[in-house]
Enzyme design. Structure first.
Site, PDB file in Angstrom:
ATOM      1  N   GLY A 334       0.828  -1.204   0.000  1.00 27.81           N
ATOM      2  CA  GLY A 334       0.000   0.000   0.000  1.00 27.81           C
ATOM      3  C   GLY A 334       0.854   1.241   0.000  1.00 27.81           C
ATOM      4  N   PRO A 335       0.233   2.388  -0.184  1.00 29.08           N
ATOM      5  CG  PRO A 335      -1.404   4.010  -0.449  1.00 29.08           C
ATOM      6  CD  PRO A 335      -1.200   2.553  -0.403  1.00 29.08           C
ATOM      7  N   PRO A 336       2.517   4.927   1.170  1.00 29.27           N
ATOM      8  CG  PRO A 336       4.275   6.296   0.576  1.00 29.27           C
ATOM      9  CD  PRO A 336       3.007   5.742   0.054  1.00 29.27           C
ATOM     10  N   GLY A 337       2.521   5.525   4.711  1.00 28.24           N
ATOM     11  CA  GLY A 337       1.752   6.127   5.799  1.00 28.24           C
ATOM     12  C   GLY A 337       0.413   5.485   6.068  1.00 28.24           C
ATOM     13  CB  VAL A 338      -1.695   2.920   4.580  1.00 26.91           C
ATOM     14  CG1 VAL A 338      -2.157   3.912   3.562  1.00 26.91           C
ATOM     15  CG2 VAL A 338      -0.703   1.945   4.006  1.00 26.91           C
ATOM     16  N   GLY A 339       0.196   2.541   7.547  1.00 26.31           N
ATOM     17  CA  GLY A 339       0.327   1.702   8.735  1.00 26.31           C
ATOM     18  C   GLY A 339       0.964   0.348   8.484  1.00 26.31           C
ATOM     19  CE  LYS A 340       3.717   0.106   3.002  1.00 21.05           C
ATOM     20  NZ  LYS A 340       3.266   1.485   2.949  1.00 21.05           N
ATOM     21  CB  SER A 727      -4.801   3.401 -16.204  1.00 19.47           C
ATOM     22  OG  SER A 727      -3.963   4.267 -15.510  1.00 19.47           O
ATOM     23  CE  LYS A 770      -5.744   4.105 -11.580  1.00 19.69           C
ATOM     24  NZ  LYS A 770      -5.906   3.372 -12.826  1.00 19.69           N
TER      25      LYS A 770
HETATM   26  P1  ADP Z   1       3.893   2.761   6.317  1.00 17.43           P
HETATM   27  O1  ADP Z   1       4.797   1.726   6.854  1.00 17.43           O
HETATM   28  O2  ADP Z   1       2.691   2.194   5.632  1.00 17.43           O
HETATM   29  O3  ADP Z   1       4.540   3.790   5.482  1.00 17.43           O
HETATM   30  P2  ADP Z   1       3.643   3.531   9.053  1.00 17.43           P
HETATM   31  O4  ADP Z   1       3.357   2.198   9.623  1.00 17.43           O
HETATM   32  O5  ADP Z   1       5.002   4.083   9.236  1.00 17.43           O
HETATM   33  O6  ADP Z   1       3.242   3.555   7.535  1.00 17.43           O
HETATM   34  O7  ADP Z   1       2.535   4.548   9.604  1.00 17.43           O
HETATM   35  C1  ADP Z   1       2.709   5.931   9.664  1.00 17.43           C
HETATM   36  C2  ADP Z   1       2.038   6.486  10.900  1.00 17.43           C
HETATM   37  O8  ADP Z   1       0.624   6.455  10.767  1.00 17.43           O
HETATM   38  C3  ADP Z   1       2.374   5.687  12.130  1.00 17.43           C
HETATM   39  O9  ADP Z   1       2.558   6.582  13.190  1.00 17.43           O
HETATM   40  C4  ADP Z   1       1.124   4.864  12.355  1.00 17.43           C
HETATM   41  O10 ADP Z   1       0.971   4.548  13.692  1.00 17.43           O
HETATM   42  C5  ADP Z   1       0.036   5.760  11.844  1.00 17.43           C
HETATM   43  N1  ADP Z   1      -1.095   4.991  11.330  1.00 17.43           N
HETATM   44  C6  ADP Z   1      -1.252   4.475  10.088  1.00 17.43           C
HETATM   45  N2  ADP Z   1      -2.416   3.831   9.967  1.00 17.43           N
HETATM   46  C7  ADP Z   1      -3.039   3.931  11.165  1.00 17.43           C
HETATM   47  C8  ADP Z   1      -4.294   3.485  11.675  1.00 17.43           C
HETATM   48  N3  ADP Z   1      -5.138   2.781  10.940  1.00 17.43           N
HETATM   49  N4  ADP Z   1      -4.591   3.768  12.950  1.00 17.43           N
HETATM   50  C9  ADP Z   1      -3.742   4.482  13.711  1.00 17.43           C
HETATM   51  N5  ADP Z   1      -2.562   4.939  13.303  1.00 17.43           N
HETATM   52  C10 ADP Z   1      -2.195   4.687  12.034  1.00 17.43           C
END
Ligand code: ADP
Length: 831
Positions: A334-340, A727, A770
């Site tokens: 998934g895209p960055p910042g989604v909690g991976k 696309s 999208k």
């Molecule tokens: P990724 O690895 O996908 O780039 P991160 O795991 O580093 O993303 O997540 C970025 C920040 O967003 C972290 O502080 C994370 O705890 C927070 N975050 C992302 N998704 C959620 C969620 N569903 N609930 C709470 N916090 C989230």
């Protein structure tokens, strides 16, 4: 009748009955002729459960008579004396009259405490008519509840009573034979069964069982012999069943007990008990408990993601039940910042293992994975072994971050080395060149992350289970911010909600105006900026109080620090030209800081509406941080521009396509870091438009060639970002049609779809991302290939309800929807 005038109360804890000591001394100890005493269960307000009845006594009494051991103590807490217990004591209305069979006095302790042991024989039930708590102990007027002989004879004729007696006797016999097998003591009880009246026997039997106080009281209250017999049969039967179950359990446990571990024994017993209760699927029960536990751990770190969490829980459950399970490696995409990354670390926490992250982004050298041979100067182990060294355990959760970003060159292919790592058959003896001995990686739990699936080499992908984490909707972000990010950010800055309050409406503004991302990373960063500002204010106030000097002077260095840190460490752009004094006065409100729009603009940057945009200099525009919904309208204001939806490493994005014509000789120029596929799409688009130029009335009838004397230039803005994929097909055609017809494309409409040379619209991937992106950008209508209809189920309903989705089968359908009032050629034909 009045019973001896003597009362004791019974209390639960140890099946002993507590009397006022005076009662024993005066009525029993000092008297030659011992009177009867009454025993009443009590219920006082503080001790609703502190009751007992004489019925629970007399276990296995030799004579078969009801008897009871009574312990009396001078310093007992359960005194019946009304004065020492002013709170209400609820005496039960019914009790038992008893005679003392035996009385003995213990040695007097130095504290003056004397202990008596009294053995009582219960004689009959009575009803309390009037109770007096005055005097050294309680007395009562009572009426006997015992039946006369004549009454009893009459009852014995009752056929119901006869049936009940038979039933009771049969059950009691069964119990006795079971006990006989166990303890070989049944003989005497059998005699009792034959000699005593059955309704009395019922009391004796039941008195020997453990049962709840309510049951004891209900037995005491059963004056009617029929009721008593039926209750007793039920209780005896229950006791019988519990003995049988206990036996079964013991047998089972003994059969399976190899080593006498206490925990093991208890587990087996629990299992057997569940089985007996018909709760056969105890594994599922264990799983449910486990699941609940793990869900809590996942939930406390992450909002939503229910599908993802469910899959993780399944994975964790299997791991817990079978630690050496060989499941596929989870790969979060998934895209960055989604909690991976943070999900992976939650997995480690849920399993109680250490967590180590290995970044594979840009790794091109196989030695990065496998290590160098020691013959090299500066040789070192590979990243995996190095990671294990860092955590110093052999079973951590290891995150292989950005597995899609590994490449290969002359120095080997890291992906093939990773293949060995992820293959459960091979990783038992992973060969790191530096270690030069096989290392067992099979205990490590690998979790991988990637932005996209496509770049991952297929053999590697084959060993992983892809779990997609698409971006969040604005509402989801809002809730993540409120529930997770704000508390975390406040905590990280040593603040709490007493210092800083960020109202929901302000969070919404931050999401709308300052972050346009699939994940929540920028959102978190912006919230952190607000928290830092609040921290400055708190620090200022503290200093101002402690030194009581000029606040401005003290404040400036702090603010300078904040700006420096903000600008350099976090790499965020802070508004320039706002002077520190302005900021500090904005914060100098004495109570808790509540973020408002003005503060957002001061800290995060201006949001300016169209109304006063013209007042701003170029400089202001450059430092503009926010996004506004007018962007699309501004950009498609000239013919030749269309709005597409693309999928990038950052999730879905809105992508503008610009086309322009100039004098030339029919050439096509393409710019914007385009890959081969997208270049081909552009050629197809131009060919299709040229072929349909007459139909579409794009060129004057006499000169059918739209390229006559001109060159076409197509540009994809954000020129530094590489783009590829098919696309953009429909978007390209729309831009060209707009250019040739000189009609503007609708600003509220975005599109995606591949187009064939013959104008068919083919389905594309990443629909959910999208559509989320379109929603983020304030787009109101989305044109999709008809065959992507099925993908709409994944899109949250809250997003879909704000969008008009238009399905296209052919390119003409797209054009029909992309222009105001239908396709331009229609408009021409109308003319
Ligand atoms: P990724 O690895 O996908 O780039 P991160 O795991 O580093 O993303 O997540 C970025 C920040 O967003 C972290 O502080 C994370 O705890 C927070 N975050 C992302 N998704 C959620 C969620 N569903 N609930 C709470 N916090 C989230």
């Amino acid at each position: 009748c009045e019973i001896g005038g003597v009362f004791g109360s019974s209390s639960s804890s140890s099946y002993s009955i507590h009397f006022h000591v005076k009662l024993v001394e005066q009525e029993l100890w000092q008297r030659e002729e011992k009177g009867l005493i009454g025993i009443l269960p009590v219920r006082d307000a503080a001790e609703m459960t502190s009751m007992d009845s004489v019925l629970s006594q007399g276990v296995g009494s030799e004579s078969g008579e009801r008897s009871s051991k009574v312990q009396i103590s001078t310093s007992d807490a359960h005194k019946v004396d009304g004065k020492s217990h002013p709170e209400v004591i609820h005496w039960h209305k019914r009790g038992v009259a008893a005679r003392a069979l035996h009385l003995s006095r213990g040695v007097e302790k130095p504290s003056g405490r004397v202990t008596y042991i009294v053995v009582l024989e219960g004689l009959c039930r009575f009803n309390v008519e009037e109770l007096s708590t005055r005097g050294p102990y309680c007395t009562a007027k009572i009426s006997s509840l015992e039946m006369t002989k004549a009454e009893m004879e009459q009852v014995e004729q009752d056929p119901d009573f006869v049936t009940l007696s038979r039933q009771f006797k049969a059950t009691a016999m069964e119990l006795i034979s079971v006990l006989e097998q166990k303890q070989k003591t049944g003989g005497r009880i059998k005699v009792l069964l034959e000699t005593l009246p059955l309704h009395k026997l019922a009391d004796i039997f039941v008195a020997s069982f453990e049962m709840s106080l309510e049951e004891q009281l209900s037995m005491l209250d059963s004056v009617d012999p029929k009721v008593r017999l039926s209750k007793a049969t039920e209780l005896v039967d229950r006791h019988l069943q519990s003995i049988r179950v206990a036996e079964k359990i013991t047998q089972k446990v003994e059969g399976q007990l190899s080593k006498s571990q206490k925990e093991f024994l208890l587990r087996q017993q629990m299992r057997a008990i569940k089985e007996e209760l018909g709760d056969n699927d105890d594994d599922e029960d264990d799983l449910a408990a486990l699941e609940r536990k793990m869900q809590n751990r996942l939930d406390c770190d992450h909002y939503g993601l229910s599908k993802v969490k469910q899959r993780i829980i399944e994975y964790l459950a299997v791991r817990k039940l079978k630690p050496d399970a060989r499941g596929p490696v989870l790969c979060f995409v998934g895209p960055p910042g989604v909690g991976k990354t943070s999900l992976a670390s939650s997995i480690a926490a849920a399993l109680g293992r250490k967590f180590v992250r290995i970044s594979l982004g840009g790794v091109k050298d196989e030695a990065d994975i496998r290590g160098h041979r020691r013959t090299y100067i500066g040789s070192m182990p590979g990243r995996l072994i190095d990671g294990l060294k860092r955590v110093a355990v052999c079973n951590p959760v290891m995150l292989l971050d950005e597995i899609d970003k590994t490449g290969s060159d002359v120095r080997g292919d890291p992906a093939s080395a990773l293949l060995e790592v992820l293959d459960p058959e091979q990783n038992k003896s992973f060969n790191d060149h530096y270690l030069n001995v096989p290392y067992d990686l099979s205990k490590v739990i690998f979790v991988a992350t990637a932005n996209r699936v496509q770049p991952i080499p297929p053999p590697l992908l084959d060993r992983m289970e892809v779990i997609e984490l698409p971006g969040y909707t604005a509402e989801e972000k809002q809730r993540i911010a409120m529930q997770h990010l704000i508390p975390r950010v406040l905590d990280q800055h040593g603040l709490n909600s007493e210092y800083l309050q960020i109202p929901e409406a302000m969070v919404k503004l931050v999401i709308q105006r300052y972050t346009r991302e699939a994940g929540v990373r920028n959102l978190e960063r912006n919230l952190a900026a607000l928290a830092r500002a609040a921290a400055v204010r708190v620090a200022e106030q503290e200093q101002a109080v402690s030194v009581s000097k000029d606040v401005h002077k003290l404040a400036s260095p702090l603010l300078d620090n904040r700006l420096a840190e903000g600008a350099e460490m976090e790499m965020e752009v802070l508004p320039m030209g706002v002077n520190n004094n302005e900021i500090s006065t904005a914060f100098k409100i004495s109570s808790r800081l509540v973020v408002d729009e003005a503060m957002l603009e001061k800290i995060l940057g201006f949001f300016f509406s169209r109304h006063f945009r013209h007042k701003l200099s170029m400089y202001d525009v450059v430092r503009r941080l926010e996004f506004d919904d007018q962007e699309a309208a501004d950009r498609v204001a000239t013919p030749g521009v269309s709005v597409g939806l693309v999928w990038t490493n950052f999730g879905g994005e809105v992508q503008f396509v610009e086309a322009t014509a100039m004098i030339g000789n029919g050439e096509l120029h393409l710019t914007g870091q385009l890959g081969d596929v997208i270049k081909e799409s552009a050629k197809i688009a131009l060919t299709w438009v040229r072929a349909r130029a007459a139909d579409l009335k794009l060129a004057p009838a006499e000169e059918k060639n739209v390229l006559q004397g001109r060159d076409i230039h197509i540009h994809f803005p954000a020129g530094a970002v590489p783009k590829d994929g098919p696309s953009a097909g429909v978007t390209l055609v729309t831009a060209l049609v707009s250019l040739f017809s000189q009609k503007c494309v609708r600003a509220d409409t975005a599109m995606t779809g591949e187009m064939t040379l013959r104008g068919l619209v083919l389905p594309v991937g990443g629909i959910k991302d999208k559509i989320l992106a379109a929603h983020r950008h304030g787009i109101k209508r989305v044109i999709l290939p008809e065959r992507n209809l099925k993908d709409l189920v994944e899109v949250p309903a809250s997003v879909l309800s704000n969008l008009e989705i238009l399905l296209a089968k052919r390119m003409e359908d797209v054009l029909e929807q992309a222009f105001d009032g239908g396709s331009p050629w229609r408009q021409h034909s109308k003319l």
